[in-house]
Design an enzyme around this catalytic site. Structure first.
Site, PDB file in Angstrom:
ATOM      1  N   CYS A 198      14.018   2.142  21.437  1.00 29.76           N
ATOM      2  CA  CYS A 198      14.183   0.979  22.330  1.00 29.76           C
ATOM      3  C   CYS A 198      14.473  -0.322  21.568  1.00 29.76           C
ATOM      4  O   CYS A 198      14.717  -1.347  22.189  1.00 29.76           O
ATOM      5  CB  CYS A 198      12.956   0.812  23.222  1.00 29.76           C
ATOM      6  SG  CYS A 198      11.538   0.148  22.359  1.00 29.76           S
ATOM      7  N   ASP A 212      -4.279   7.302   3.963  1.00 29.69           N
ATOM      8  CA  ASP A 212      -3.203   7.550   2.996  1.00 29.69           C
ATOM      9  C   ASP A 212      -2.538   8.921   3.114  1.00 29.69           C
ATOM     10  O   ASP A 212      -1.525   9.189   2.468  1.00 29.69           O
ATOM     11  CB  ASP A 212      -3.707   7.324   1.562  1.00 29.69           C
ATOM     12  CG  ASP A 212      -4.924   8.171   1.223  1.00 29.69           C
ATOM     13  OD1 ASP A 212      -5.030   9.308   1.702  1.00 29.69           O
ATOM     14  OD2 ASP A 212      -5.781   7.675   0.448  1.00 29.69           O
ATOM     15  N   ARG A 227       0.833  -1.210   0.000  1.00 28.94           N
ATOM     16  CA  ARG A 227       0.000   0.000   0.000  1.00 28.94           C
ATOM     17  C   ARG A 227       0.868   1.260   0.000  1.00 28.94           C
ATOM     18  O   ARG A 227       0.578   2.230  -0.674  1.00 28.94           O
ATOM     19  CB  ARG A 227      -0.961   0.007   1.200  1.00 28.94           C
ATOM     20  CG  ARG A 227      -2.061  -1.044   1.097  1.00 28.94           C
ATOM     21  CD  ARG A 227      -3.184  -0.815   2.102  1.00 28.94           C
ATOM     22  NE  ARG A 227      -4.003   0.355   1.794  1.00 28.94           N
ATOM     23  CZ  ARG A 227      -5.072   0.354   0.996  1.00 28.94           C
ATOM     24  NH1 ARG A 227      -5.459  -0.760   0.412  1.00 28.94           N
ATOM     25  NH2 ARG A 227      -5.750   1.461   0.791  1.00 28.94           N
ATOM     26  N   CYS A 274       7.380   0.667  23.537  1.00 34.94           N
ATOM     27  CA  CYS A 274       7.359   1.957  24.259  1.00 34.94           C
ATOM     28  C   CYS A 274       6.296   2.907  23.720  1.00 34.94           C
ATOM     29  O   CYS A 274       6.135   4.009  24.240  1.00 34.94           O
ATOM     30  CB  CYS A 274       8.734   2.614  24.234  1.00 34.94           C
ATOM     31  SG  CYS A 274       9.224   3.264  22.626  1.00 34.94           S
ATOM     32  N   GLY A 293     -17.577   8.621  -0.029  1.00 38.31           N
ATOM     33  CA  GLY A 293     -16.690   7.496  -0.339  1.00 38.31           C
ATOM     34  C   GLY A 293     -16.429   6.546   0.806  1.00 38.31           C
ATOM     35  O   GLY A 293     -15.316   6.063   0.972  1.00 38.31           O
ATOM     36  N   THR A 294     -17.478   6.270   1.568  1.00 32.45           N
ATOM     37  CA  THR A 294     -17.313   5.235   2.602  1.00 32.45           C
ATOM     38  C   THR A 294     -18.435   4.217   2.486  1.00 32.45           C
ATOM     39  O   THR A 294     -19.580   4.577   2.208  1.00 32.45           O
ATOM     40  CB  THR A 294     -17.252   5.834   4.036  1.00 32.45           C
ATOM     41  OG1 THR A 294     -17.218   4.745   4.980  1.00 32.45           O
ATOM     42  CG2 THR A 294     -18.407   6.754   4.347  1.00 32.45           C
ATOM     43  N   HIS A 342      -8.563   6.685  11.750  1.00 28.85           N
ATOM     44  CA  HIS A 342      -7.993   5.332  11.645  1.00 28.85           C
ATOM     45  C   HIS A 342      -6.465   5.361  11.558  1.00 28.85           C
ATOM     46  O   HIS A 342      -5.850   4.339  11.300  1.00 28.85           O
ATOM     47  CB  HIS A 342      -8.569   4.593  10.429  1.00 28.85           C
ATOM     48  CG  HIS A 342     -10.001   4.196  10.614  1.00 28.85           C
ATOM     49  ND1 HIS A 342     -10.750   3.591   9.630  1.00 28.85           N
ATOM     50  CD2 HIS A 342     -10.834   4.315  11.675  1.00 28.85           C
ATOM     51  CE1 HIS A 342     -11.980   3.365  10.075  1.00 28.85           C
ATOM     52  NE2 HIS A 342     -12.057   3.807  11.311  1.00 28.85           N
TER      53      HIS A 342
HETATM   54  P1  OAD Z   1     -14.322   0.796   1.861  1.00 28.68           P
HETATM   55  O1  OAD Z   1     -13.282   0.230   0.971  1.00 28.68           O
HETATM   56  O2  OAD Z   1     -15.084  -0.131   2.722  1.00 28.68           O
HETATM   57  O3  OAD Z   1     -15.405   1.562   0.982  1.00 28.68           O
HETATM   58  C1  OAD Z   1     -15.056   2.462  -0.021  1.00 28.68           C
HETATM   59  C2  OAD Z   1     -16.326   3.134  -0.481  1.00 28.68           C
HETATM   60  O4  OAD Z   1     -15.994   4.104  -1.446  1.00 28.68           O
HETATM   61  C3  OAD Z   1     -17.349   2.178  -1.126  1.00 28.68           C
HETATM   62  O5  OAD Z   1     -18.637   2.441  -0.622  1.00 28.68           O
HETATM   63  C4  OAD Z   1     -17.277   2.549  -2.619  1.00 28.68           C
HETATM   64  O6  OAD Z   1     -18.533   2.392  -3.268  1.00 28.68           O
HETATM   65  C5  OAD Z   1     -16.899   4.010  -2.529  1.00 28.68           C
HETATM   66  N1  OAD Z   1     -16.193   4.515  -3.707  1.00 28.68           N
HETATM   67  C6  OAD Z   1     -15.289   3.846  -4.486  1.00 28.68           C
HETATM   68  N2  OAD Z   1     -14.830   4.651  -5.451  1.00 28.68           N
HETATM   69  C7  OAD Z   1     -15.424   5.866  -5.282  1.00 28.68           C
HETATM   70  C8  OAD Z   1     -15.361   7.116  -5.962  1.00 28.68           C
HETATM   71  N3  OAD Z   1     -14.565   7.291  -7.008  1.00 28.68           N
HETATM   72  N4  OAD Z   1     -16.134   8.134  -5.515  1.00 28.68           N
HETATM   73  C9  OAD Z   1     -16.974   7.956  -4.448  1.00 28.68           C
HETATM   74  N5  OAD Z   1     -17.076   6.791  -3.771  1.00 28.68           N
HETATM   75  C10 OAD Z   1     -16.303   5.757  -4.172  1.00 28.68           C
HETATM   76  O7  OAD Z   1     -13.644   1.969   2.697  1.00 28.68           O
HETATM   77  P2  OAD Z   1     -14.088   2.625   4.079  1.00 28.68           P
HETATM   78  O8  OAD Z   1     -15.552   2.841   4.141  1.00 28.68           O
HETATM   79  O9  OAD Z   1     -13.181   3.773   4.327  1.00 28.68           O
HETATM   80  O10 OAD Z   1      -9.831   0.540   8.072  1.00 28.68           O
HETATM   81  O11 OAD Z   1     -13.725   1.479   5.063  1.00 28.68           O
HETATM   82  C11 OAD Z   1     -13.643   1.743   6.422  1.00 28.68           C
HETATM   83  C12 OAD Z   1     -12.419   1.122   6.985  1.00 28.68           C
HETATM   84  O12 OAD Z   1     -12.357  -0.263   6.733  1.00 28.68           O
HETATM   85  C13 OAD Z   1     -11.129   1.650   6.411  1.00 28.68           C
HETATM   86  O13 OAD Z   1     -10.742   2.843   7.013  1.00 28.68           O
HETATM   87  C14 OAD Z   1     -10.168   0.561   6.681  1.00 28.68           C
HETATM   88  C15 OAD Z   1     -11.030  -0.597   6.291  1.00 28.68           C
HETATM   89  O14 OAD Z   1     -10.614  -1.780   6.757  1.00 28.68           O
HETATM   90  C16 OAD Z   1      -8.537   0.385   8.424  1.00 28.68           C
HETATM   91  O15 OAD Z   1      -7.606   0.300   7.656  1.00 28.68           O
HETATM   92  C17 OAD Z   1      -8.336   0.332   9.872  1.00 28.68           C
END
Ligand code: OAD
Length: 260
Positions: free
Chosen positions: A168, A122, A88, A148, A205-206, A137
């Site tokens: 350490c 990122d 990544r 430590c 985008g979540t 996150h």
């Molecule tokens: P996800 O990978 O679960 O979801 C990404 C979202 O972005 C999805 O709903 C897609 O439909 C949407 N998406 C993709 N491309 C897009 C675009 N061009 N424009 C708008 N939307 C788009 O990511 P998160 O919801 O961030 O945790 O996931 C939550 C957490 O789960 C992350 O922070 C990560 C993961 O495991 C850790 O790394 C701790």
């Protein structure tokens, strides 16, 4: 509150709509909002070329994020987990903020009060120029000592697959909140404050399946905010937000800045 995933998929997405029809309404709310909060997920950086966690390109060597981003996985095989983060890191190091990141910076500049809460690790929001933000996150460019707890920035690409603490000598881990771990109390408190006081929440985008962030839209809505979702696909939240705009963040977020 600990980080946990929920595999539930949306059953109905009745309020999702083509972007054009509700842009005016969203822009009106933007123009009058005194307090704006934005919540982003990995999808904010998809248009920069960073793979999301749950998309078609979300797998790495057949592993799911939920199987690698855990304290157990790291304890079992730290090298494997670091190899994944190295993959990544190598990818992200070549990427730039996209038009959506930049539009969020402009929103921050214009709004009387603004806070960005991101699940993205990122660092592209910071690179773009966002200042009032919580990276709830963590950040892929930070490392933390397993003994430590010292936190350091580390931009090595690649980073050693078993890096050690300069203070350490113990094993370093990514400074990321993994599944089963708790968000920092200070971050949770800040989220609670900005969600309860905002007039407008943009959720961009979540996938809306990883808690506690998956519950943030409901908190803001209950406190009286107008909630807008932007996503390429419907999510479990689409039917409960005020407006769900379907499309790419890089196309839709800049359009929100246009005059009413
Ligand atoms: P996800 O990978 O679960 O979801 C990404 C979202 O972005 C999805 O709903 C897609 O439909 C949407 N998406 C993709 N491309 C897009 C675009 N061009 N424009 C708008 N939307 C788009 O990511 P998160 O919801 O961030 O945790 O996931 C939550 C957490 O789960 C992350 O922070 C990560 C993961 O495991 C850790 O790394 C701790």
């Amino acid at each position: 509150m600990r980080l946990y995933g929920d595999a539930a998929r949306p059953e109905k997405t009745g309020q999702s709509m083509a972007p054009g029809s509700h842009f005016g309404l969203v822009r009106q709310h933007l123009a009058t909002a005194r307090n704006i909060t934005v919540l982003t997920g990995a999808g904010i950086s998809a248009d920069s070329g960073v793979p999301t966690f749950r998309g078609a390109d979300g797998l790495w060597r057949h592993h799911r994020a939920e199987d690698l981003a855990t304290p157990d996985a790291f304890e079992r095989d730290p090298r494997l987990v670091w190899e994944w983060y190295n993959w990544r890191r190598e990818l992200i190091a070549t990427k730039q903020p996209n038009a959506a990141h930049l539009a969020i910076v402009e929103l921050e500049r214009r709004a009387p009060a603004f806070w960005l809460v991101t699940q993205s690790v990122d660092g592209l929001h910071r690179d773009a120029g966002s200042r009032n933000l919580s990276e709830i996150h963590g950040n892929i460019w930070k490392v933390r000592c397993t003994a430590c707890n010292a936190v350091d920035e580390n931009r090595d690409v690649p980073i050693s697959t078993l890096p050690s603490c300069s203070q350490c000598g113990a094993l370093l881990r990514p400074h990321i909140v993994w599944f089963g771990e708790s968000l920092l109390a200070a971050d949770l408190e800040q989220c609670s404050t900005v969600l309860r006081r905002c007039d407008l929440l943009l959720v961009i985008g979540t996938s809306g399946v990883v808690y506690p962030a998956a519950g943030f839209a409901a908190v803001a809505k209950e406190a009286g905010a107008f909630v807008v979702e932007i996503n390429v696909d419907p999510t479990p939240q689409s039917s409960s937000v005020d407006v769900s705009l379907q499309g790419r963040a890089k196309d839709l977020v800049p359009l929100l800045l246009d005059p009413i």
